[in-house]
Write a protein that holds these residues in place. Structure first.
Motif, PDB file in Angstrom:
ATOM      1  N   GLY A  74       0.826  -1.087  -0.386  1.00 46.91           N
ATOM      2  CA  GLY A  74      -0.409   0.243  -0.014  1.00 46.91           C
ATOM      3  C   GLY A  74       0.942   0.823  -0.045  1.00 46.91           C
ATOM      4  O   GLY A  74       1.167   1.292  -1.105  1.00 46.91           O
ATOM      5  N   TYR A  78      -2.040   0.771  -5.099  1.00 50.36           N
ATOM      6  CA  TYR A  78      -2.565  -0.269  -4.500  1.00 50.36           C
ATOM      7  C   TYR A  78      -3.440  -0.885  -6.175  1.00 50.36           C
ATOM      8  O   TYR A  78      -3.346  -0.607  -6.846  1.00 50.36           O
ATOM      9  CB  TYR A  78      -3.892   0.419  -3.436  1.00 50.36           C
ATOM     10  N   TYR A 216      -1.268   5.413   7.534  1.00 49.97           N
ATOM     11  CA  TYR A 216      -1.727   3.863   8.244  1.00 49.97           C
ATOM     12  C   TYR A 216      -3.456   3.260   8.532  1.00 49.97           C
ATOM     13  O   TYR A 216      -3.342   2.405   8.843  1.00 49.97           O
ATOM     14  CB  TYR A 216      -1.485   4.283   9.992  1.00 49.97           C
ATOM     15  N   GLY A 217      -3.680   3.938   6.853  1.00 50.46           N
ATOM     16  CA  GLY A 217      -5.385   3.699   7.414  1.00 50.46           C
ATOM     17  C   GLY A 217      -6.324   4.146   8.413  1.00 50.46           C
ATOM     18  O   GLY A 217      -7.492   3.404   8.483  1.00 50.46           O
ATOM     19  N   LEU A 362      -8.416  -6.991   5.329  1.00 52.79           N
ATOM     20  CA  LEU A 362      -8.095  -6.272   6.431  1.00 52.79           C
ATOM     21  C   LEU A 362      -8.235  -6.984   7.578  1.00 52.79           C
ATOM     22  O   LEU A 362      -7.353  -7.430   8.219  1.00 52.79           O
ATOM     23  CB  LEU A 362      -7.871  -5.627   6.411  1.00 52.79           C
ATOM     24  N   ARG A 380     -10.067   1.053  10.742  1.00 51.66           N
ATOM     25  CA  ARG A 380      -9.058   1.058   9.676  1.00 51.66           C
ATOM     26  C   ARG A 380      -9.451   0.864   8.973  1.00 51.66           C
ATOM     27  O   ARG A 380     -10.775   0.183   9.183  1.00 51.66           O
ATOM     28  CB  ARG A 380      -7.680   0.810  10.402  1.00 51.66           C
ATOM     29  N   HIS A 382      -8.416  -0.267   4.970  1.00 49.31           N
ATOM     30  CA  HIS A 382      -7.944  -1.338   4.458  1.00 49.31           C
ATOM     31  C   HIS A 382      -6.579  -1.261   4.553  1.00 49.31           C
ATOM     32  O   HIS A 382      -6.069  -2.341   4.086  1.00 49.31           O
ATOM     33  CB  HIS A 382      -7.998  -1.528   2.426  1.00 49.31           C
ATOM     34  N   GLU A 383      -5.573  -0.641   5.450  1.00 47.67           N
ATOM     35  CA  GLU A 383      -4.420  -0.224   5.796  1.00 47.67           C
ATOM     36  C   GLU A 383      -4.507  -0.785   7.214  1.00 47.67           C
ATOM     37  O   GLU A 383      -5.227   0.159   7.797  1.00 47.67           O
ATOM     38  CB  GLU A 383      -3.864   0.372   4.551  1.00 47.67           C
ATOM     39  N   GLY A 409       4.047  -6.527   2.475  1.00 46.50           N
ATOM     40  CA  GLY A 409       3.880  -5.098   2.687  1.00 46.50           C
ATOM     41  C   GLY A 409       5.785  -4.747   3.058  1.00 46.50           C
ATOM     42  O   GLY A 409       6.620  -4.831   2.536  1.00 46.50           O
ATOM     43  N   LEU A 425       4.010  -1.859   6.246  1.00 51.69           N
ATOM     44  CA  LEU A 425       2.716  -0.446   6.653  1.00 51.69           C
ATOM     45  C   LEU A 425       2.590  -2.426   5.609  1.00 51.69           C
ATOM     46  O   LEU A 425       2.033  -2.762   4.282  1.00 51.69           O
ATOM     47  CB  LEU A 425       2.666  -0.434   5.513  1.00 51.69           C
ATOM     48  N   ALA A 427      -1.372  -3.748   3.217  1.00 49.78           N
ATOM     49  CA  ALA A 427      -2.634  -3.070   2.554  1.00 49.78           C
ATOM     50  C   ALA A 427      -3.199  -4.396   2.238  1.00 49.78           C
ATOM     51  O   ALA A 427      -2.697  -5.230   1.594  1.00 49.78           O
ATOM     52  CB  ALA A 427      -2.755  -2.275   1.541  1.00 49.78           C
TER      53      ALA A 427
END
Length: 448
Positions: A74, A78, A216-217, A362, A380, A382-383, A409, A425, A427
């Motif tokens: 991510g 994406y 960070y989502g 997620l 969150r 999706h991340e 990631g 990180l 996603a």
């Protein structure tokens, strides 16, 4: 077949005209030790076109990419599904150009596509008006900061530390030669505290820039920031990285944003090793004349027939420099068409399903993590950030994931230098199936 348009006689005449005896004499100023001798490169013998194509195809097949692996990457780009119809449409001769449609009488198709794109983006973001696109999300964020300075006639820009590091870097670079301040506001680890950010807004603030969902989502309320901006007369600028989020969560415009910017890559544009992507830019109607880029409008000709034109184009190439709002040279016209095709094909229900599947993947991953791996707290999209016991545990997992054809990631210190090298990180999109999540979890259990 070699294509060498100059004959020996052509070369002789050119050398005679410039007064040298040979082509080698043109390089006399370069020391002899730097001259390449015939055969020194040890190139293979000439091959047929078919053999060269086969060699390149074999090399390309060795590449691992999102299309032939399981991709959990991510950070601003994406891996979403792209309907085949999009490539069919944008590769048609009517659209396969990024050239500005200056002549409306021969550009009605392109202008209408841009007009429909603007309408869709305004609706998606919950704003009054959108322009015909920017280069990318980072430059769109920077242009939003400049726009806020023009509107408020203030010179202090606040940037939340939870904004994508690349957006922050480009914005600071844009503002670095101007008077005023560009302050990066610290945020709690891997989340955004809107109430704490709101405390920094004062009478000098032109705007506060936040990301929603953040880098960070994290999904959070913009209400404290809206209230503080109203109190002090500042603008609220909201950026985003994945526009599919607004198929599921409330749009920034509905939460009081004055300017909304971000990336349209998730809307029918491949990851493409970083580009070409597209920047989206929307704002309130009262600010439209300070918006950079172009705006396509619908009108009528003298016979009463509907037509489309460039309504606003406030860049230096068109008007006096001191009146211009931007020096952006071109929109991402072809990418606009891809975005418009994607949104038209999916519709409201389809976009909602993409967002729901992305979020659900997620959720399945986070709720089953082994004891040695922790996910960042809070809601969150999706991340999220996965934290390992130490760097060694993370590297064992990443090595095993690569061997299993999983892009697991992004090591977070690559994007935010100074962080401990134990965070990842991660996603998910609708491209991640239950089996992919299960295998990811199994590798975590075994190696982390």
């Amino acid at each position: 077949m070699r294509f060498l348009p100059h004959t020996d006689e052509d070369r002789r005449q050119m050398l005679e005209t410039i007064g040298v005896s040979s082509v080698d004499a043109l390089f006399a100023d370069i020391p002899e030790r730097f001259h390449l001798q015939p055969g020194s490169l040890k190139l293979p013998p000439a091959a047929s076109e078919a053999a060269i194509v086969r060699s390149f195809r074999q090399a390309a097949e060795a590449n691992r990419h999102a299309g032939n692996t399981r991709c959990f990457l991510g950070g601003g780009t994406y891996h979403h599904f792209i309907p085949a119809a999009i490539d069919y449409v944008i590769l048609r001769g009517e659209f396969l150009t990024a050239y500005t449609p200056y002549q409306p009488e021969i550009s009605q198709g392109t202008l209408q596509a841009l007009f429909e794109f603007q309408t869709m983006i305004a609706r998606l973001t919950g704003m009054d008006v959108a322009n015909a696109s920017m280069y990318d999300a980072a430059t769109a964020t920077a242009e939003a900061a400049l726009m806020a300075r023009r509107i408020t006639r203030r010179d202090k820009v606040l940037l939340a530390g939870s904004v994508n590091p690349r957006y922050r870097a480009v914005t600071r670079n844009y503002l670095s030669r101007l008077d005023g301040d560009c302050d990066i506001l610290a945020t709690p680890p891997f989340t955004t505290d809107a109430e704490a950010l709101a405390q920094h807004i004062d009478a000098r603030t032109a705007c506060v820039i936040v990301q929603y969902p953040d880098f960070y989502g994290t999904v959070y309320s913009l209400a404290p920031l809206r209230a503080a901006c109203d109190t002090h007369g500042a603008l609220l600028v909201v950026c985003f990285s994945d526009a599919t989020a607004f198929g599921l969560i409330e749009a920034p415009g509905a939460m009081g944003a004055d300017i909304v910017v971000g990336s349209g890559q998730a809307l029918g544009i491949p990851m493409g090793f970083g580009g070409p992507h597209i920047g989206l830019f929307a704002c309130r109607q009262r600010f439209v004349r300070q918006m950079p880029g172009r705006v396509c409008g619908m009108t009528e000709d003298r016979h009463g027939k509907r037509g489309f034109v460039l309504t606003l184009s406030t860049r230096e190439q068109h008007i006096r420099r001191e009146k211009a709002t931007s020096n952006i040279c071109s929109n991402q016209g072809l990418m606009c068409t891809a975005n418009a095709c994607y949104l038209a094909l999916l519709g409201d229900a389809g976009l909602r399903e993409v967002a729901a599947r992305s979020h659900a993947a997620l959720a399945r991953l986070v709720q089953s993590l082994p004891a040695g791996v922790q996910a960042a707290a809070g809601p969150r999209y999706h991340e999220t950030v996965l934290s390992f016991a130490d760097q060694q545990a993370r590297e064992r997992f990443l090595t095993a994931a690569r061997a299993a054809d999983i892009f697991a990631g992004i090591p977070l210190e690559h994007l935010e230098p100074g962080l401990p090298a134990r965070h990842l990180l991660v996603a998910t999109t609708e491209m991640i199936e239950q089996a992919d999540v299960d295998e990811y979890l199994a590798l975590l259990e075994q190696y982390a």
